[in-house]
Design a protein around this motif. Structure first.
Motif, PDB file in Angstrom:
ATOM      1  N   LYS A 118       0.238  12.988 -32.511  1.00 42.09           N
ATOM      2  CA  LYS A 118      -0.647  13.237 -33.660  1.00 42.09           C
ATOM      3  C   LYS A 118      -2.081  13.577 -33.260  1.00 42.09           C
ATOM      4  N   SER A 128      -3.813  16.402 -35.131  1.00 41.70           N
ATOM      5  CA  SER A 128      -4.595  16.276 -36.365  1.00 41.70           C
ATOM      6  C   SER A 128      -6.081  16.155 -36.045  1.00 41.70           C
ATOM      7  N   VAL A 180      -0.680  19.073 -41.301  1.00 40.41           N
ATOM      8  CA  VAL A 180      -0.499  18.214 -40.123  1.00 40.41           C
ATOM      9  C   VAL A 180      -0.813  16.763 -40.465  1.00 40.41           C
ATOM     10  N   GLY A 181      -0.056  15.885 -39.854  1.00 37.77           N
ATOM     11  CA  GLY A 181      -0.333  14.447 -39.980  1.00 37.77           C
ATOM     12  C   GLY A 181       0.072  13.851 -41.300  1.00 37.77           C
TER      13      GLY A 181
END
Lengths: 314, 231
Positions: free
Chosen positions: B85, B88, B230-231
């Protein structure tokens, strides 16, 4: 132009399900905006949309007075953020992480990194790999990273999670300092009112992906209604005396022994005298305010009612 | 763009990868030298009968090695950023997402291209030097052979640099390092395996079009990156 964040009917749906819908929010320069709501109600999603990490499916976002489009990135220079659990390049040291961040942000000032680490009280461990950090330290480092590039807007998602009481105090003071000394606008989300009511200037309550209300804390404090609370061993007789002898209609029995009297013209002294004359045994009598919890709890319950009737109508 | 590549280099200890490459060179050289010494022209069924066969053999092993090597790099540079992640973080910087991805991919492309060329030159040169002493192969080493092989390797290096991006297309879907590396091995098995002296990549058009396919495939998978959540 004092609004740093302004959203109009902002929404995000995945398939048929609305995660966030119809959010109209405005955050002003130099204010702390508490973003309050239970877990999983879309707080993080709203913040991710502000950062451009999640693409809205409806409505629009204006940041620093300019509308966001797909791929707009210039405004990101002015934002610091920590969304959910902060992520780092864990093999690198705390300092290296912040340096890397500064490089990507295009902000070159070595001193501000040390300053940020100092503000969150992490000086002394900056040379350690982040892998060795505890959750609380990572949380502090995430905040340090967010403020290290001197942003005008800070988006902090549950920033107090995982901090000890002392750390919480440090952060609260830091937030106020950032607002007062740097003029930063802070959007701070939390699922606990007690965490943010002490620092927030404005509170936005989100429930089920909808921003139910936006209120300034000053208004909240004013409108938390005052009442007189009587604790008695004979609440039935007390209720009878209140309504029949004293002509008070606006009271409520709370629990077995407690009665609350709203907007009565009588002072507690007059009340106690009248009750004693009428042979009501009184344990205590007090003037009270609605607690903030009750205020917001009622607001959220009202919001649910509203949503339910909305759905029923649809 | 150079700045972005510099930042990528700061993130990971890439000196380890340089050492890894040098070890790969040494292993390839040792393997080819062993082949030369034990299954050279003196044996009944020689592994290679002339310079051209030897050099092509080297090229095949080199490409196989560095296509898999590239998958490991891609896993670290791209797949892990999505998995951990940290993407992000990257995508919330005032830098175009496409540029960030392009920086990463061009690093892997350039690394593979350069290593295929260099490893061919180093190991090829070494074996030619060994042969000059032992003389198992007696055909003359002409400038013509070297020139033609040079062009061949150049095309192959381009092909390999493009092909090595293909595992990413597959691995990224699952955000899995293992998938990325395994699919690179599968690609190598298909492209570089030797069937009675013939392998798919000895027809230059095959690796070159695979290379183009790799470039096209990654282009397609990152085409909409600006619009992706994203994320």
């Amino acid at each position: 132009m004092t609004d740093i964040i302004r959203t109009r009917l902002l929404g995000k749906s995945y398939g048929a399900a609305d995660t966030v819908s119809g959010v109209n929010m405005s955050v002003k320069r130099g204010e702390i905006y508490g973003f309050l709501g239970p877990n999983g109600t879309g707080k993080s999603t709203v913040m991710k949309m502000l950062l451009g990490l999640v693409r809205p499916t409806g409505g629009e976002i204006e940041l620093f007075g300019e509308r966001l489009h797909d791929g707009s990135i210039e405004h990101l220079k002015r934002i610091g953020h920590m969304i959910e659990t902060p992520v780092f390049y864990e093999k690198l040291t705390a300092e290296q992480n912040l340096e890397l961040h500064a490089e990507y942000m295009g902000y070159y000032n070595k001193r501000s990194i040390r300053e940020a680490l100092d503000l969150v009280q992490l000086l002394g461990v900056e040379g350690k790999p982040v892998r060795q950090f505890s959750l609380g330290m990572m949380q502090r480092l995430g905040i340090a990273r967010a403020i290290s590039t001197r942003p005008e807007l800070l988006l902090l998602d549950e920033p107090i999670n995982g901090l000890d009481p002392e750390g919480i105090q440090v952060m609260r003071n830091l937030f106020r300092r950032l607002r007062d000394e740097w003029g930063v606008a802070l959007l701070i989300s939390s699922h606990l009112l007690s965490e943010i009511e002490q620092v927030a200037d404005t509170i936005g309550v989100i429930q089920g992906g909808r921003l139910i209300r936006e209120v300034s804390m000053d208004d909240v404090r004013e409108s938390t209604a005052a009442y007189v609370e009587i604790v008695t061993t004979d609440s039935v007789h007390a209720a009878f005396v209140l309504s029949e002898r004293l002509g008070i209609a606006n009271f409520k029995q709370v629990g077995e022994r407690t009665i609350r009297i709203y907007d009565s013209m009588l002072t507690p002294e007059q009340l106690s005298k009248a009750l004693i004359v009428n042979e009501v045994p009184i344990h205590s009598i007090n003037r009270r305010h609605h607690t903030l919890e009750e205020y917001f709890f009622n607001m959220i319950k009202g919001g649910e009612g509203h949503a339910a009737s909305h759905q029923a109508g649809a | 763009m150079l700045h972005l590549i510099k930042l990528e280099l700061k993130k990971g200890r890439f000196s380890a990868y340089v050492w890894g490459a040098l070890i790969a060179y040494a292993l390839i050289a040792a393997f080819m030298a062993t082949l030369y010494l034990t299954e050279g022209t003196a044996s009944e069924e020689p592994a290679f009968r002339n310079y051209e066969e030897m050099l092509r053999g080297i090229d095949t092993i080199v490409r196989a090695t560095f296509i898999v090597y590239a998958a490991v790099l891609l896993a670290k540079l791209v797949v892990n950023e999505f998995k951990d992640k940290t993407i992000s973080l990257l995508f919330a910087y005032p830098v175009s997402r496409k540029k960030i991805i392009l920086a990463k991919l061009s690093m892997v492309f350039g690394w593979t291209f350069a290593n295929v060329l260099l490893a061919n030159a180093v190991v090829g040169g070494l074996l030619i030097a060994i042969n000059a002493r032992l003389g198992h192969m007696s055909d003359p080493l002409t400038a013509q052979i070297l020139y033609e092989h040079g062009i061949f390797v150049l095309m192959q290096a381009f092909g390999a640099a493009g092909t090595c991006l293909l595992p990413l297309v597959i691995g990224l879907r699952k955000k899995s390092v293992a998938t990325t590396v395994v699919s690179s091995i599968l690609i190598v098995i298909i492209v570089c395996s030797n069937n009675g002296g013939f392998n798919l990549s000895s027809v230059v058009a095959v690796p070159v079009s695979l290379g183009l396919l790799g470039i096209l495939g990654t282009f397609m998978s990152f085409r909409n990156i600006d619009r992706v959540d994203v994320g």
